[in-house]
Design an enzyme around this catalytic site. Structure first.
Site, PDB file in Angstrom:
ATOM      1  N   CYS A  15       8.353  -4.122 -71.640  1.00  0.00           N
ATOM      2  CA  CYS A  15       9.368  -3.884 -70.596  1.00  0.00           C
ATOM      3  C   CYS A  15      10.123  -5.180 -70.349  1.00  0.00           C
ATOM      4  CB  CYS A  15       8.692  -3.398 -69.328  1.00  0.00           C
ATOM      5  SG  CYS A  15       7.287  -4.409 -68.888  1.00  0.00           S
ATOM      6  N   TRP A  17       4.759  -9.579 -60.240  1.00  0.00           N
ATOM      7  CA  TRP A  17       5.350  -8.892 -61.383  1.00  0.00           C
ATOM      8  C   TRP A  17       6.159  -7.711 -60.872  1.00  0.00           C
ATOM      9  CZ3 TRP A  17       6.215  -9.981 -66.265  1.00  0.00           C
ATOM     10  CH2 TRP A  17       6.685  -8.963 -67.094  1.00  0.00           C
ATOM     11  N   GLU A  59      17.280   0.343 -73.021  1.00  0.00           N
ATOM     12  CA  GLU A  59      16.033  -0.293 -73.451  1.00  0.00           C
ATOM     13  C   GLU A  59      15.691   0.226 -74.855  1.00  0.00           C
ATOM     14  OE1 GLU A  59      12.341   0.984 -71.481  1.00  0.00           O
ATOM     15  OE2 GLU A  59      11.895  -1.144 -71.271  1.00  0.00           O
ATOM     16  N   GLU A  66       6.690   0.638 -62.006  1.00  0.00           N
ATOM     17  CA  GLU A  66       7.071  -0.427 -62.940  1.00  0.00           C
ATOM     18  C   GLU A  66       7.715   0.258 -64.126  1.00  0.00           C
ATOM     19  OE1 GLU A  66       7.275  -3.505 -62.662  1.00  0.00           O
ATOM     20  OE2 GLU A  66       6.243  -3.677 -60.754  1.00  0.00           O
ATOM     21  N   GLY A  71       9.248   8.127 -64.321  1.00  0.00           N
ATOM     22  CA  GLY A  71       9.155   7.542 -62.972  1.00  0.00           C
ATOM     23  C   GLY A  71       9.884   8.404 -61.946  1.00  0.00           C
ATOM     24  N   LYS A 101      -5.232   7.599 -65.077  1.00  0.00           N
ATOM     25  CA  LYS A 101      -4.816   8.338 -66.269  1.00  0.00           C
ATOM     26  C   LYS A 101      -4.210   7.368 -67.275  1.00  0.00           C
ATOM     27  CE  LYS A 101      -1.152  10.396 -67.961  1.00  0.00           C
ATOM     28  NZ  LYS A 101      -1.452  10.217 -69.370  1.00  0.00           N
TER      29      LYS A 101
HETATM   30  P1  NAD Z   1       6.101   7.248 -70.376  1.00  0.00           P
HETATM   31  O1  NAD Z   1       6.902   7.255 -69.122  1.00  0.00           O
HETATM   32  O2  NAD Z   1       6.423   8.230 -71.420  1.00  0.00           O
HETATM   33  O3  NAD Z   1       4.554   7.463 -70.029  1.00  0.00           O
HETATM   34  C1  NAD Z   1       3.879   6.653 -69.090  1.00  0.00           C
HETATM   35  C2  NAD Z   1       2.698   7.431 -68.545  1.00  0.00           C
HETATM   36  O4  NAD Z   1       3.175   8.538 -67.786  1.00  0.00           O
HETATM   37  C3  NAD Z   1       1.781   8.016 -69.625  1.00  0.00           C
HETATM   38  O5  NAD Z   1       0.446   7.924 -69.210  1.00  0.00           O
HETATM   39  C4  NAD Z   1       2.236   9.473 -69.678  1.00  0.00           C
HETATM   40  O6  NAD Z   1       1.249  10.364 -70.153  1.00  0.00           O
HETATM   41  C5  NAD Z   1       2.536   9.734 -68.219  1.00  0.00           C
HETATM   42  N1  NAD Z   1       3.423  10.877 -67.969  1.00  0.00           N
HETATM   43  C6  NAD Z   1       4.295  11.477 -68.829  1.00  0.00           C
HETATM   44  N2  NAD Z   1       4.917  12.509 -68.216  1.00  0.00           N
HETATM   45  C7  NAD Z   1       4.445  12.563 -66.950  1.00  0.00           C
HETATM   46  C8  NAD Z   1       4.718  13.399 -65.814  1.00  0.00           C
HETATM   47  N3  NAD Z   1       5.606  14.391 -65.883  1.00  0.00           N
HETATM   48  N4  NAD Z   1       4.058  13.151 -64.656  1.00  0.00           N
HETATM   49  C9  NAD Z   1       3.174  12.134 -64.559  1.00  0.00           C
HETATM   50  N5  NAD Z   1       2.864  11.337 -65.601  1.00  0.00           N
HETATM   51  C10 NAD Z   1       3.500  11.527 -66.787  1.00  0.00           C
HETATM   52  O7  NAD Z   1       6.180   5.746 -70.915  1.00  0.00           O
HETATM   53  P2  NAD Z   1       5.571   5.177 -72.274  1.00  0.00           P
HETATM   54  O8  NAD Z   1       6.424   5.642 -73.398  1.00  0.00           O
HETATM   55  O9  NAD Z   1       4.110   5.411 -72.307  1.00  0.00           O
HETATM   56  O10 NAD Z   1       5.787   3.588 -72.036  1.00  0.00           O
HETATM   57  C11 NAD Z   1       6.984   2.948 -72.283  1.00  0.00           C
HETATM   58  C12 NAD Z   1       7.771   2.706 -71.014  1.00  0.00           C
HETATM   59  O11 NAD Z   1       6.975   1.987 -70.059  1.00  0.00           O
HETATM   60  C13 NAD Z   1       8.980   1.822 -71.237  1.00  0.00           C
HETATM   61  O12 NAD Z   1      10.112   2.367 -70.579  1.00  0.00           O
HETATM   62  C14 NAD Z   1       8.603   0.487 -70.587  1.00  0.00           C
HETATM   63  O13 NAD Z   1       9.680  -0.291 -70.159  1.00  0.00           O
HETATM   64  C15 NAD Z   1       7.722   0.930 -69.481  1.00  0.00           C
HETATM   65  N6  NAD Z   1       6.844  -0.186 -69.058  1.00  0.00           N
HETATM   66  C16 NAD Z   1       7.152  -0.888 -67.929  1.00  0.00           C
HETATM   67  C17 NAD Z   1       6.368  -1.955 -67.526  1.00  0.00           C
HETATM   68  C18 NAD Z   1       6.700  -2.757 -66.289  1.00  0.00           C
HETATM   69  O14 NAD Z   1       5.851  -3.512 -65.841  1.00  0.00           O
HETATM   70  N7  NAD Z   1       7.895  -2.632 -65.722  1.00  0.00           N
HETATM   71  C19 NAD Z   1       5.245  -2.317 -68.287  1.00  0.00           C
HETATM   72  C20 NAD Z   1       4.955  -1.582 -69.427  1.00  0.00           C
HETATM   73  C21 NAD Z   1       5.769  -0.516 -69.808  1.00  0.00           C
END
Ligand code: NAD
Length: 482
Positions: free
Chosen positions: A287, A452, A386, A253, A236, A178
């Protein structure tokens, strides 16, 4: 390059179809609609999981060499489609074209690396295990953990996907992916490449859609053995809670609040370049952003002056401008979120050194000036949370001990950077930092061979390297009487 008006957003069992959820895909540099993607819902997730489950028996029994050959074909397909993938990555995410090129090269390297690990699996399968008894003989098998759900964010589309998808396929897992609903275009193109790679139908399935329509049912379904998630901590937690009901494996992550430490003997030019890269690459939507910059007292005034000059010199522009150094933030919501952090930082008493708003020459698009704060209160959201935008907070320290304590004082622990002229002191500082990856006098280089992931609330598990493959494997011991 132009787009069809609508794109099918569901790929199941080798077939493209249109789902019922219409996702508007925006170009963040112009705010214009790029296209509409017909994403899926719970029903599409159900069909994708049926296809993946049916394909598992055959795919999980292929040799590592067979899987490696397909991964190499995917890598070649990405190489052949490099220009188009870069274009989609920049158009959909707002990042400069040269950054999109780095992303595509990372994807190629990741598929090639895991092709090699898949090929090596054949020789290590059924390796003997020494036992303290001659009455028994044991061997060890590494088997794919099953059907897996991969959920990824928008900041490095394709890269976060490749870090999960390549090891999952290498291990012999079947996949439902997804992508982020904000940036589905690069993954749709990657899926088209995978569809031409010779991968058996049902092994790889993709369902575009929102978190609630697609991510949530994927995280709950009992047919999923493991969820590998990259995104925010708030989501998460929800993924982990849903997965708990059927005791799924979970890799996470999540967020970061990382530090760059400029020690008293640092090369100042290098420190400024690394601070700028750690804060403003991908418009700070990383991130791994080193958004806390900790500088030794003796260098602090000069450093701040030079960092301000560097930040003000950065060319913020359309991702396709040949001179661009920093592009647009991904969408309106993220833009408002970062502006909100800036406002709250000012209210909390932080001192704005430069930036803080929209560049005067860019009236449209989600563009923000590279922003630097100092005198940021330690209990403010600007310091603790963040930001995920081009905002750096600079703070002085009096001793190595204080610098380490400031860097470690966070709920997160993803990465850190150290700038120092003394190799052994830098190593000592790196060893004391609570972070999964520490760079010394280096930009944020990432190799598929190196792990990572981070400490504390940044991660659960590790991606990349052999650890990324192990995340999709079960260990089986077979012990027989001799
Ligand atoms: P997000 O958590 O809003 O969304 C991430 C994914 O989860 C999307 O595909 C979203 O549609 C899905 N999602 C949303 N609600 C959900 C639910 N209830 N159940 C299952 N899936 C769901 O994050 P974002 O705004 O897309 O990305 C930014 C975040 O990602 C930041 O906090 C960043 O730090 C983190 N990030 C971490 C890493 C790492 O390697 N640690 C890398 C990239 C981004």
């Amino acid at each position: 390059m132009s787009f069809p008006i609508t794109l099918d957003g569901v790929y199941i069992d080798g077939q493209w179809s249109a789902g019922s959820e219409h996702l508007r895909v925006i170009n963040p540099a112009t705010e214009a609609l790029l296209t509409t993607v017909n994403g899926g819902d719970e029903g599409a997730v159900d069909r994708a999981l049926s296809a993946a489950t049916a394909a598992f028996a055959q795919w999980s029994n292929t040799s590592g060499a067979e899987r490696g050959a397909i991964l190499r074909r995917i890598a070649s397909g990405v190489q052949a489609g490099r220009e188009r993938l870069m274009y989609l990555q920049s158009s959909n995410n707002g990042k400069p074209l040269f950054e999109a090129g780095i992303d595509v090269d990372d994807v190629i390297a990741t598929f090639e690396y895991y092709a090699g690990l898949a090929e090596a699996l054949d020789a290590s399968q059924d390796s003997p295990l020494e036992l303290p008894s001659e009455a028994f003989a044991a061997r060890v098998r590494r088997e794919p953990c099953g059907v897996v759900g991969l959920i990824v964010p928008w900041n490095f589309p394709m890269v976060t996907t490749a870090w999960k998808l390549a090891p999952a396929l290498a291990a012999g897992c079947c996949v439902v992916l997804k992508p982020s609903e904000v940036t589905p275009l690069p993954e749709l193109e990657l899926a088209a490449i995978i569809a031409r790679s010779g991968l058996p139908n049902g092994v790889f399935n993709l369902v575009c859609g929102t978190g609630l329509a697609v991510g949530a049912p994927l995280s709950s379904d009992p047919r999923v053995a493991k969820i590998s998630f990259t995104g925010s901590n708030a989501v998460g937690v929800q993924v982990m809670q849903r997965a708990a009901e059927t005791i799924k494996g979970v890799s996470l992550e999540l967020g970061g609040k990382s530090s760059l430490l400029v020690m008293a003997d640092a090369d100042l030019d290098l420190a400024v370049e690394l601070a700028s890269g750690g804060g403003f690459f991908n418009a700070g939507q990383m991130c791994s952003a080193t958004s806390r910059v900790l500088v030794a007292d003796a260098l602090a005034d000069e450093f701040l002056q030079r960092l301000k000059a560097r930040a003000e010199s950065i060319r913020v522009a359309d991702p396709f401008d040949p001179e661009v150094e920093m592009g647009a933030l991904v969408n309106q919501a993220q833009y408002q979120r970062v502006l909100g952090h800036i406002d709250r930082g000012l209210s909390a008493g932080a001192r704005l050194v430069c930036g803080g708003g929209r560049p005067a020459d860019l009236p449209r698009g989600y563009f923000l000036q590279p922003t630097v704060f100092t005198d940021v209160p330690l209990d403010s959201a600007l310091w603790c949370e963040e930001i995920f935008g081009p905002v750096l907070c600079v703070r002085r320290f009096a001793s190595e001990q204080e610098a380490i304590a400031l860097a470690n004082d966070s709920q997160f622990g993803l990465v850190a950077s150290v700038v120092s002229g003394d190799a052994s002191a830098a190593q000592r500082v790196a060893n004391a930092l609570q972070a999964g990856l520490v760079w010394i006098n280096a930009p944020q280089v990432i190799f598929p061979q190196a792990a990572w992931g981070g400490y504390k609330q940044s991660s659960l598990g590790r991606e990349l390297g052999p650890w990324g493959l192990q995340a999709f494997q079960e260990i089986k011991h077979v012990i027989r009487a001799v």
